[in-house]
Design a protein around this motif. Sequence first.
Motif, short mmCIF file in Angstrom:
data_model
loop_
_atom_site.label_atom_id
_atom_site.label_comp_id
_atom_site.label_asym_id
_atom_site.label_seq_id
_atom_site.Cartn_x
_atom_site.Cartn_y
_atom_site.Cartn_z
N PHE A 26 0.95 -1.31 -0.14
CA PHE A 26 -0.16 -0.03 0.05
C PHE A 26 0.85 1.25 -0.02
N ALA A 27 2.10 1.21 0.55
CA ALA A 27 2.76 2.32 0.78
C ALA A 27 3.37 2.63 -0.45
N GLU A 28 2.95 3.91 -0.67
CA GLU A 28 3.46 4.41 -2.18
C GLU A 28 4.97 4.80 -2.19
N THR A 29 5.45 3.98 -3.34
CA THR A 29 7.03 4.27 -3.59
C THR A 29 6.90 4.90 -4.77
N PRO A 30 7.77 5.97 -4.89
CA PRO A 30 7.78 6.76 -6.05
C PRO A 30 8.12 5.90 -7.27
N PRO A 31 7.62 5.93 -8.55
CA PRO A 31 7.84 5.09 -9.85
C PRO A 31 9.16 5.07 -10.27
N VAL A 32 9.61 4.20 -10.92
CA VAL A 32 10.98 4.28 -11.64
C VAL A 32 10.76 5.18 -12.66
N THR A 33 11.42 6.32 -13.29
CA THR A 33 11.37 6.94 -14.45
C THR A 33 12.68 7.13 -15.29
N TYR A 34 12.39 7.23 -16.43
CA TYR A 34 13.57 7.49 -17.31
C TYR A 34 12.99 8.50 -18.28
N THR A 35 13.74 9.59 -18.73
CA THR A 35 13.34 10.49 -19.63
C THR A 35 14.39 10.51 -20.74
#
Length: 155
Positions: A26-35
């Motif tokens: 449930f605890a929201e972990t930030p997503p992994v992102t690439y730009t």
Amino acid sequence: MTHTNLLSRALSGCTLLACLAAAPGFAETPPVTYTVEDSFDNVAFAIESAIVGAGLVIDHVSHTGEMLERTRADVGSDKVLFGQADVFSFCSASVSRQVMEADLANIQHCPYGIFVYDTPDAPGTVTVGHRQYDGTMGPVNDLLTSIVKDALGTE
């Protein structure tokens, strides 16, 4: 016993928020992102190709950007969020079995998703990402990261 009574018993002694926050996943972990600097279409095609190239079947492509734009006025908004935005949903039989053998409740995370979007403010800059899972979902993190890196040529 009714569902309401079961819920009441399950929640006795804690607040709903505290119980939900303590729930696995449930605890929201930030997503992994690439730009990346490229067109949305090129990046979306690369993600699709990497998923299929990994031997997986795409269950659904959610055209989230189109839906949000189509319904923008209906919900009383004047803000354009995305240039384009899609979410690719898919599952892996082997990885899913591995994480569900570790914890049956991991079924809640299937199918897995990789999102791709650009914004009106930065056309040609595309963000790709996925959820970051905790605990027994590590193999899913590895799978998602591998697919994205393969698609973006950063492996």
